[in-house]
Design an enzyme around this catalytic site. Structure first.
Site, PDB file in Angstrom:
ATOM      1  CD  GLU A 146       5.064   5.914  -0.609  1.00 49.62           C
ATOM      2  OE1 GLU A 146       5.618   4.958  -1.173  1.00 49.62           O
ATOM      3  OE2 GLU A 146       4.043   6.451  -1.061  1.00 49.62           O
TER       4      GLU A 146
ATOM      5  CG  ASP B 261       6.091  -0.597  -2.010  1.00 43.42           C
ATOM      6  OD1 ASP B 261       5.223  -1.489  -2.016  1.00 43.42           O
ATOM      7  OD2 ASP B 261       5.857   0.594  -1.737  1.00 43.42           O
TER       8      ASP B 261
ATOM      9  CG  ASP C 118      -2.064 -17.445  11.123  1.00 43.65           C
ATOM     10  OD1 ASP C 118      -3.032 -16.828  11.608  1.00 43.65           O
ATOM     11  OD2 ASP C 118      -2.155 -18.589  10.629  1.00 43.65           O
TER      12      ASP C 118
ATOM     13  CG  ASP D 231       0.678   2.700   5.079  1.00 40.55           C
ATOM     14  OD1 ASP D 231       0.366   3.671   4.378  1.00 40.55           O
ATOM     15  OD2 ASP D 231       1.566   1.890   4.790  1.00 40.55           O
TER      16      ASP D 231
ATOM     17  CG  ASP E 268      -3.742 -12.971  13.097  1.00 37.67           C
ATOM     18  OD1 ASP E 268      -3.022 -12.756  14.092  1.00 37.67           O
ATOM     19  OD2 ASP E 268      -4.044 -14.134  12.718  1.00 37.67           O
TER      20      ASP E 268
ATOM     21  CG  ASN F  80      -6.743 -16.961  12.963  1.00 42.14           C
ATOM     22  OD1 ASN F  80      -5.754 -16.898  12.230  1.00 42.14           O
ATOM     23  ND2 ASN F  80      -7.901 -16.433  12.641  1.00 42.14           N
TER      24      ASN F  80
ATOM     25  CG  ASP G 135      -6.365 -17.103   8.954  1.00 36.48           C
ATOM     26  OD1 ASP G 135      -5.175 -16.879   9.260  1.00 36.48           O
ATOM     27  OD2 ASP G 135      -7.212 -16.196   8.856  1.00 36.48           O
TER      28      ASP G 135
HETATM   29  O1  ISL Z   1       7.469   0.760  -5.653  1.00 35.63           O
HETATM   30  C1  ISL Z   1       7.497   1.778  -6.294  1.00 35.63           C
HETATM   31  C2  ISL Z   1       8.117   1.836  -7.648  1.00 35.63           C
HETATM   32  O2  ISL Z   1       7.866   0.713  -8.411  1.00 35.63           O
HETATM   33  C3  ISL Z   1       6.972   2.995  -5.754  1.00 35.63           C
HETATM   34  O3  ISL Z   1       6.904   3.966  -6.713  1.00 35.63           O
HETATM   35  C4  ISL Z   1       5.594   2.777  -5.136  1.00 35.63           C
HETATM   36  O4  ISL Z   1       4.706   2.305  -6.095  1.00 35.63           O
HETATM   37  C5  ISL Z   1       5.073   4.069  -4.599  1.00 35.63           C
HETATM   38  O5  ISL Z   1       5.967   4.502  -3.651  1.00 35.63           O
HETATM   39  C6  ISL Z   1       3.732   3.950  -3.937  1.00 35.63           C
HETATM   40  O6  ISL Z   1       3.704   2.875  -3.044  1.00 35.63           O
HETATM   41  C7  ISL Z   1       2.665   2.813  -2.141  1.00 35.63           C
HETATM   42  O7  ISL Z   1       1.400   2.903  -2.774  1.00 35.63           O
HETATM   43  C8  ISL Z   1       1.077   1.837  -3.656  1.00 35.63           C
HETATM   44  C9  ISL Z   1       1.265   0.475  -3.009  1.00 35.63           C
HETATM   45  O8  ISL Z   1       1.158  -0.525  -3.975  1.00 35.63           O
HETATM   46  C10 ISL Z   1       2.588   0.362  -2.286  1.00 35.63           C
HETATM   47  O9  ISL Z   1       2.676  -0.848  -1.602  1.00 35.63           O
HETATM   48  C11 ISL Z   1       2.698   1.535  -1.351  1.00 35.63           C
HETATM   49  O10 ISL Z   1       3.847   1.495  -0.555  1.00 35.63           O
HETATM   50  C12 ISL Z   1      -0.352   2.041  -4.075  1.00 35.63           C
HETATM   51  O11 ISL Z   1      -1.137   2.283  -2.950  1.00 35.63           O
HETATM   52 CA    CA Z   2      -4.651 -15.331  10.920  1.00 37.09          CA
END
Ligand code: ISL
Ligand code: CA
Length: 552
Positions: free
Chosen positions: A254, A327, A21, A98, A29, A23, A25
């Site tokens: 992905e 995740d 961070d 992403d 960022d 600034n 908050d």
């Molecule tokens: O984490 C998983 C299983 O519980 C994966 O299946 C995951 O949900 C999947 O790979 C998709 O993830 C991506 O899209 C999601 C988002 O919540 C995750 O952070 C992202 O990496 C929805 O956009």
């Molecule tokens: Ca910030």
């Protein structure tokens, strides 16, 4: 196999909200990342993957985008982004963005229009269906609990959302929508970004007859009904031919449901993506109930995942290697031992990550061995998956303390606590209250304390990135696992015409006696996670060594 920068690259993943961070908050960022560019460079990585930084109501950590052309105000301005990109490029680092194109936010103007009326021109940008027998159109569950359909009374219909109800799925069947998606990608590619990580690309082509799922195993439902739809290859090919081919850019797909059997469908040399993330090992410790139904994992299965995937890409295609991301739980807490052998096991996992075949991705904080956090109440969770999961669990009569056991093992909050920079206030992440509580171990595990310790995990990581750079066999050599039938050791060679390396990893707290002659007599240890030597026939707890073997 032709050589490319992205096969040779080591990628550092940044979760911007929790990185730095600038600034006060409490929210990480873009200027915070700019402050840390020299640090990132010093790790010996080549590229950065940034989790989504677009404008978003932040229902799901920014994976719910309401404006693909602007920066999340909490993260900064477009000018900051341009400066960040320039700063990376000046240092010879690439940027992978992403992009979330399977769904948008329900606050995106497309969706706001779409829900207004059945004949709205944007209606068909999403999937709207009438209900069935007084309920949703089919029995699909969402990733985040409950039905994948949400009723909307404006038009008395349901819309599809595989993730949260604030993440309606985009209808790629609609050619006008696809043009909009190419246009927004072009906007970022024209800025000079070097790669795109395409979120849940596996699910963009829907089975538009929406058949009921016939299984209660969620991961099986994903494979059978959500992923690898009928027009998937066609959509990817069209995006490549319309857009990506005009840029020197890599595309990383992905998505759950990508299997060794279908992976090459995604990676066609002319019409496909360049590489994919697979989740073989990531689902190993999930029972039929998914993430909050953890089961023990086995090293034999873990090794098998790497073997199977390596086989899939033996002749064609290219994979990535990762042991954790935003995740999943922290890699050292999940695959290692974050207590007694924290240091050794974190280094062992780094050794694996940087010696395996495929492009390695390291998640921020794993280079210093950051660990899982412990929530003492579900109220402390910031993750929609956990919060919704708890709602469901309560319906099944599960108690909070039972659910917390699962959450603290596998919840996504584990990976998302702020980065631990030093042992000052808020670990140097922010000057005021952080958006999410820091891990309690911030004073003992942080960048500053590891910077000057030659034996730290961070400096081990640097040694390993250097090793990968100076031994191209680690990128292009073949992967030759040594079968041991052991639940404790993981052994493999990487071999090219010129070089042969042997990697030995002890995934246990025990001393292991190695088979005779396993390690060739004149093998030279290049890197290891113990600083003292030992008898050649033994491995100490969580020991990892990379040997150079004479070429035969
Ligand atoms: O984490 C998983 C299983 O519980 C994966 O299946 C995951 O949900 C999947 O790979 C998709 O993830 C991506 O899209 C999601 C988002 O919540 C995750 O952070 C992202 O990496 C929805 O956009
Ligand atoms: Ca910030």
């Amino acid at each position: 196999m032709n050589r490319t920068w992205w096969k040779e690259a080591i990628v550092y993943q940044i979760y911007p909200r929790s990185f730095k961070d600038s600034n006060g908050d409490g929210v990480g960022d873009l200027r915070g990342i700019i402050e840390k560019l020299d640090y990132i460079k010093s790790l010996g990585v080549d590229a950065v993957w940034l989790n989504p930084i677009y404008k978003s109501p932040n229902d799901d950590g920014g994976y719910d985008i309401s404006d693909y052309y602007s920066i999340q105000p909490e993260f900064g301005y477009m000018q900051d982004f341009d400066e960040l990109l320039a700063g990376l490029h000046q240092r010879g680092l690439k940027l992978i963005m992403d992009l979330v194109l399977n769904h948008s936010s329900d606050e995106h103007p497309w969706f706001e229009e779409s829900k207004k009326a059945k004949d709205n021109p944007y209606r068909d940008y999403y999937f709207w269906r009438p209900g069935k027998d007084g309920g949703p159109p089919n029995n699909w569950p969402s990733f985040f609990g409950g039905s994948a359909w949400q009723y909307d009374e404006t038009t008395d219909e349901y819309y599809l959302h595989l993730f949260s109800r604030k993440q309606p799925d985009l209808n790629w069947e609609n050619p006008t929508l696809r043009q909009e998606l190419y246009a927004l990608m072009k906007f970022w590619l024209d800025k000079g970004v070097d790669g795109l990580r395409l979120d849940v690309i596996s699910a963009i082509s829907k089975r538009t007859d929406f058949p009921d799922t016939d299984t209660t195993d969620f991961n099986e439902t994903i494979r059978k009904y959500y992923a690898n739809g009928p027009r998937l290859k066609q959509f990817i090919a069209e995006a490549r031919q319309t857009l990506w081919r005009n840029y020197d850019v890599i595309t990383v797909g992905e998505g759950p449901g990508i299997t060794p059997q279908n992976a090459l469908d995604y990676l066609d040399e002319k019409d496909g993506l360049n590489m994919i993330f697979h989740f073989g090992h990531m689902f190993m410790d999930q029972g039929p109930g998914g993430r909050f139904d953890p089961i023990p994992w086995k090293l034999q299965d873990f090794k098998q995942v790497f073997k199977t995937w390596d086989d899939a890409f033996k002749e064609k295609g290219w994979g990535s290697v990762f042991l954790g991301n935003h995740d999943f739980p922290r890699m050292v807490s999940r695959w290692g031992d974050d207590k007694e052998y924290w240091d050794k096991s974190a280094k062992l996992l780094i050794t694996l990550l940087l010696t395996m075949r495929g492009t390695p991705f390291i998640f921020q904080g794993d280079e210093i061995g950051m660990t899982n956090t412990t929530l003492s109440s579900i109220n402390q969770s910031h993750d929609i998956e956990t919060i919704n999961g708890w709602r469901e669990a309560q319906r099944r009569g599960i108690t909070e303390s039972e659910f917390l056991v699962a959450v603290n093992y596998s919840g996504r909050d584990n990976a998302r606590t702020p980065m631990q920079w030093n042992n000052e206030n808020h670990a140097g992440f922010t000057s005021r209250a952080p958006w999410m509580e820091l891990n309690k171990n911030k004073d003992s595990i942080n960048v500053a304390s590891q910077e000057h310790d030659p034996h730290s995990i961070m400096n081990y990581f640097r040694a390993m990135t250097a090793l990968r750079k100076s031994h191209k066999v680690l990128t292009y050599g073949v992967y030759l696992p040594i079968e041991t039938n052991s639940e404790k050791i993981f052994l493999f060679f990487r071999e090219s015409e010129k070089e042969k390396l042997l990697i030995v990893l002890n995934f246990s707290a025990e001393v292991i006696i190695l088979p005779d002659h396993l390690i060739p007599e004149n093998a030279l240890p290049l890197v290891g996670n113990y600083s003292t030597s030992r008898p050649a026939s033994q491995l100490r707890p969580w020991e990892a060594v990379v040997y150079q073997c004479d070429k035969i």
